[in-house]
Design an enzyme around this catalytic site. Structure first.
Site, PDB file in Angstrom:
ATOM      1  N   LYS A  90       0.833  -1.204   0.000  1.00 58.93           N
ATOM      2  CA  LYS A  90       0.000   0.000   0.000  1.00 58.93           C
ATOM      3  C   LYS A  90       0.871   1.259   0.000  1.00 58.93           C
ATOM      4  O   LYS A  90       1.957   1.285   0.597  1.00 58.93           O
ATOM      5  CB  LYS A  90      -0.888  -0.031   1.248  1.00 58.93           C
ATOM      6  CG  LYS A  90      -1.874   1.125   1.386  1.00 58.93           C
ATOM      7  CD  LYS A  90      -2.689   0.922   2.658  1.00 58.93           C
ATOM      8  CE  LYS A  90      -3.666   2.051   2.901  1.00 58.93           C
ATOM      9  NZ  LYS A  90      -4.430   1.849   4.163  1.00 58.93           N
ATOM     10  N   SER A 165      -9.234   2.035   3.918  1.00 59.16           N
ATOM     11  CA  SER A 165      -8.382   2.771   3.002  1.00 59.16           C
ATOM     12  C   SER A 165      -7.459   1.891   2.174  1.00 59.16           C
ATOM     13  O   SER A 165      -6.786   2.385   1.268  1.00 59.16           O
ATOM     14  CB  SER A 165      -7.541   3.782   3.786  1.00 59.16           C
ATOM     15  OG  SER A 165      -6.670   3.114   4.696  1.00 59.16           O
ATOM     16  N   SER A 189      -9.350  -0.325   7.978  1.00 60.64           N
ATOM     17  CA  SER A 189      -8.885  -0.118   6.605  1.00 60.64           C
ATOM     18  C   SER A 189      -8.381  -1.361   5.896  1.00 60.64           C
ATOM     19  O   SER A 189      -8.209  -1.348   4.679  1.00 60.64           O
ATOM     20  CB  SER A 189      -7.790   0.955   6.579  1.00 60.64           C
ATOM     21  OG  SER A 189      -8.339   2.207   6.857  1.00 60.64           O
TER      22      SER A 189
END
Length: 479
Positions: A90, A165, A189
């Site tokens: 990420k 997220s 997330s």
């Protein structure tokens, strides 16, 4: 640039659906090459470019790493079972040689010189990093869109959000653009996008995986694995786990190993957290999880419905932590560039700026009381089960469903309390809505006991294998 691997192997059309155990066995027998598999993952990532799961793909470095892995397997000297396995990271964690932007236009584009601890451990184990996945700006919300990289979309329906997220990682996992995916979870997330895309997402016990540099959001933020199978998430977490002196917040003693065992439900004490901190649960979500609870009772589990300790206070406690974290991050940004930021992130930071020191410390005290009560509750129950998210996926590009005035924290309130209490929690596929959209179930365990959570998750996977859909199965990746 990779060529389509279908030209070189009769099995390569299946490569993007393979798990770690299958790949490592094939590497060992010389039936597959890491070069072929990594190339296939990169091709797959390009095929789903319209879903906007990646900030970039690192073709050259990935292929060099795959070639080095192939040489190790040929010598019979792999570093670990994940040697040569395609992996994504990420756009939050530092990767040597990559520019980490946090989904923002105001961050420094210069590449980093050193891996974050979790990335370093994966690299040492031979993981091949194929690319960086999308996040909202600084990971501040539970959907994935950002000023720098645009809107990320669900593979089940590109009009919908995959959640966030860690939404880019979830989309990549769901579509087979890589096998292992590193996400972060500060309020759900990892688990929210896992639920919205039908994959496995595990938030570990706090401190099991070192977080360095430290998150602006403090000790609610965790690093966790995302994958299509529980076994893949487990081996990935085992490799990422361990103490690193760059993270002072870790305990100075090791966590137990993740040697998953056969988890029998008979006689287990299961708490059913059925009512979220805020709002109601969509009836289709509730029906799906209720069905699992009925099955667990038939397996001999003792299930009791419960509410979390201090449940009515948790939204305010968490909001103070999260918004002060946003204010902390905003304080590092040149005031002349604030107009370039996501307005929602700025608004959250401005709320955090208004909290007094006393209010912030009062939230810490409330968190401490809640955490202690949760530790006690997980002595009374073996596990807690809940929906992962109380609602179904909604329109991409929005922070909440149309007409819903709540913040992301309010519509995702099965997840953020477990960041406050730091217990391990795993989201697993739990069937589909009448429109064919994924629903997630969450298993929560005692702090430090990721082993039991993942063992239960593996037992669950064996019971409901048809819910763990293979890439290319039931979803659409059409433009």
């Amino acid at each position: 640039m990779c060529q389509n691997p279908n030209q070189s192997s009769s099995r390569s059309g299946e490569l993007y659906a393979m798990d770690v155990a299958t790949l490592s066995a094939a590497y060992r027998k010389r039936e597959l090459s890491p070069v072929e598999v990594v190339c296939s993952a990169l091709v797959r990532a390009e095929e789903i470019s319209h879903l906007n799961a990646f900030t970039f793909l690192d073709f050259d470095r990935a292929m060099r790493a795959a070639e080095a892995s192939e040489r190790r397997w040929c010598k019979g000297e792999p570093r670990s079972p994940i040697d040569g396995v395609p992996t994504t990271v990420k756009d939050i964690l530092h990767v040597e040689g990559w520019s980490v932007r946090y989904g923002s236009r105001v961050t420094d584009p210069a590449p980093f010189e050193k891996d974050a601890p979790a990335v370093e451990r994966l690299r040492q184990a031979g993981a091949v990093f194929i690319g960086q996945t999308t996040t909202p700006e600084y990971g501040w919300k539970a959907v994935t869109d950002s000023p720098a990289f645009g809107v990320t979309r669900s593979p089940w329906n590109p009009k919908l959000t995959p959640g966030g997220s860690s939404g880019g990682a979830a989309v990549a996992a769901a579509c087979g653009a890589g096998v292992l995916h590193v996400g972060t979870d500060g309020g759900g997330s990892v688990r929210i996008p896992a639920s919205f895309t039908g994959i496995v997402g595990h938030k570990p016990s706090y401190g099991r995986v070192a977080f360095a540099p430290p998150s602006s959001f403090g000790t609610v933020a965790h690093i966790g694995p995302m994958a299509r199978r529980v076994a893949d998430a487990t081996v990935m977490l085992q490799i990422m786990s361990g103490r690193d002196l760059r993270d002072w917040t870790q305990p100075p003693m090791p966590f137990p190993d993740l040697d998953v065992f056969e988890y029998g439900w008979k006689g287990k004490r299961i708490g059913y957290w059925r009512t979220p901190c805020v709002g109601d649960v969509d009836v289709e979500v509730l029906n799906a999880v209720d069905g699992v609870i009925s099955d667990l009772r038939r397996e001999g589990a003792h299930v009791e419905e419960l509410r979390l300790p201090d449940q009515d206070d948790l939204l305010e406690i968490y909001t103070r932590h999260w918004c002060v974290g946003a204010a902390n991050r905003l304080s590092t940004i040149d005031s002349g560039r604030i107009s370039e930021l996501d307005p929602g992130f700025v608004a959250a930071a401005q709320v955090g700026q208004k909290y007094s020191g006393a209010q912030r410390m009062n939230a810490e005290a409330g968190r401490s009381r809640f955490g202690s009560a949760m530790d006690a509750l997980l002595c009374e129950y073996d596990l807690i089960v809940s929906p992962t998210v109380p609602i179904l996926p909604f329109e991409a590009g929005r922070n909440a469903p149309d007409g819903d005035k709540r913040s992301w924290v309010e519509w995702s309130s099965f997840s953020f309390p477990i960041n406050l209490s730091q217990q391990p929690a795993c989201s697993l596929p739990c069937g589909f809505s009448h429109q064919g959209l994924p629903i997630g179930l969450q298993i929560i365990g005692a702090r430090g006991d990721d082993r039991s959570v993942l063992s239960a998750a593996q037992s669950y996977e064996a019971m409901y294998r048809d819910r763990f859909v293979q890439p290319g199965g039931r979803w659409s990746v059409e433009h």
